[in-house]
Design a protein around this motif. Structure first.
Motif, PDB file in Angstrom:
ATOM      1  N   THR A  17       9.681  -3.820  -2.728  1.00 33.69           N
ATOM      2  CA  THR A  17      10.081  -5.225  -2.639  1.00 33.69           C
ATOM      3  C   THR A  17       9.426  -6.050  -3.744  1.00 33.69           C
ATOM      4  O   THR A  17      10.061  -6.944  -4.320  1.00 33.69           O
ATOM      5  CB  THR A  17       9.719  -5.794  -1.252  1.00 33.69           C
ATOM      6  OG1 THR A  17      10.463  -5.081  -0.257  1.00 33.69           O
ATOM      7  CG2 THR A  17      10.057  -7.268  -1.156  1.00 33.69           C
ATOM      8  N   GLN A  42      13.061  -6.499   7.291  1.00 34.22           N
ATOM      9  CA  GLN A  42      11.784  -7.215   7.221  1.00 34.22           C
ATOM     10  C   GLN A  42      11.917  -8.517   6.420  1.00 34.22           C
ATOM     11  O   GLN A  42      11.079  -9.412   6.540  1.00 34.22           O
ATOM     12  CB  GLN A  42      10.710  -6.329   6.590  1.00 34.22           C
ATOM     13  CG  GLN A  42      10.396  -5.096   7.424  1.00 34.22           C
ATOM     14  CD  GLN A  42       9.418  -4.174   6.732  1.00 34.22           C
ATOM     15  OE1 GLN A  42       8.211  -4.358   6.834  1.00 34.22           O
ATOM     16  NE2 GLN A  42       9.924  -3.187   6.014  1.00 34.22           N
ATOM     17  N   ASN A  44      11.321  -9.356   3.442  1.00 34.96           N
ATOM     18  CA  ASN A  44      10.190  -9.757   2.599  1.00 34.96           C
ATOM     19  C   ASN A  44      10.635 -10.261   1.229  1.00 34.96           C
ATOM     20  O   ASN A  44       9.979 -11.137   0.652  1.00 34.96           O
ATOM     21  CB  ASN A  44       9.217  -8.586   2.429  1.00 34.96           C
ATOM     22  CG  ASN A  44       8.469  -8.269   3.711  1.00 34.96           C
ATOM     23  OD1 ASN A  44       8.293  -9.142   4.563  1.00 34.96           O
ATOM     24  ND2 ASN A  44       8.045  -7.038   3.881  1.00 34.96           N
TER      25      ASN A  44
END
Length: 252
Positions: A17, A42, A44
């Motif tokens: 990420t 998630q 992110n």
């Protein structure tokens, strides 16, 4: 026509990420129109670019499951030339909801086809798994960047990822190629980092990027401010390395 690049590795914590955010920002800084697709529940990459996920009612989940127009889910970031289709925790359940949809492996490919002409690069941040969403990402992509952490178990799981890529090439996306292996979290003080680099280089040769991403405090701090490292600290080592990586990809 956009070049579509997935960032994939089913092993978590390898800098995937971080690379998705900062490589996208670096390409945008080079004047390219970039769309980052956050395909990880998630989310992110979304929060790391300052997107308030709680305020969203249209994300990649709605595109995949409810077939909304993806243009409605695109969010402009603070980085010039960089937009994002954010993710949401709901994406966790999407794989089950997609099971009864026809051609479920190519849903993301169909979504990105409607956006293709508007960008030079579309980057896809995959989740740390080889599930249906990641299969969708690889089916939609021209190439895949594989981040590899400079640690003892660096090559663990890569064989499984390469096997998945091979199956997708045979059955779903014959155009798919490996863009390169990216060594991340390199610590020049540790002999182990140099050993891992040599081992990956020995296995994959020219497929390994010349650029190596170091362990860098600024890289770790930037997402908590909702910024790429290029905007958080343009003079940092991490920033310079991602600019070099973007230039390397542009040359390829």
């Amino acid at each position: 026509m956009a070049k579509i690049i997935s960032l994939a590795n089913q092993k978590g914590g390898v800098g995937k990420t971080t690379t998705a955010i900062n490589l996208s920002a670096a390409l945008a800084r080079e004047g390219k129109r970039v769309l980052l697709v956050d395909a990880d529940p998630q989310a992110n990459a979304s929060s790391g670019l300052g997107v308030e996920i709680r305020d969203l009612d249209k994300t990649i989940y709605e595109c995949l499951v409810n077939q909304i127009d993806p243009h409605e889910a695109v969010v402009e970031t603070s980085v010039k030339n960089l937009s994002i289709i954010p993710s949401h925790i709901d994406l966790v359940g999407a794989e089950i909801e997609m099971l009864n949809i026809e051609h479920r492996e190519s849903l993301l490919k169909q979504i990105l086809a409607t956006l293709d002409a508007e960008y030079d690069y579309i980057m896809i941040d995959c989740s740390p798994s080889l599930g249906l969403i990641t299969v969708n990402a690889l089916t939609a992509s021209h190439t895949v960047v594989i981040p590899v952490q400079c640690e003892f178990f660096a090559l663990e799981g890569i064989a499984k990822l390469l096997s998945t890529i091979k199956i997708i090439k045979q059955n779903l996306n014959p155009e798919l190629q490996i863009e390169g292996f990216l060594l991340t979290m390199y610590d020049s003080r540790l002999r182990l980092s140099a050993q891992v680099y040599e081992e990956v280089k020995r296995h994959f040769g020219d497929l390994v990027f010349d650029t190596v991403i170091p362990r860098n405090v600024r890289l770790s701090e930037a997402p908590s401010h909702g910024l790429s490292v290029l905007d958080y600290d343009a003079t940092s080592k991490g920033s310079k390395c991602y600019i070099n990586l973007a230039k390397e990809i542009l040359k390829r």
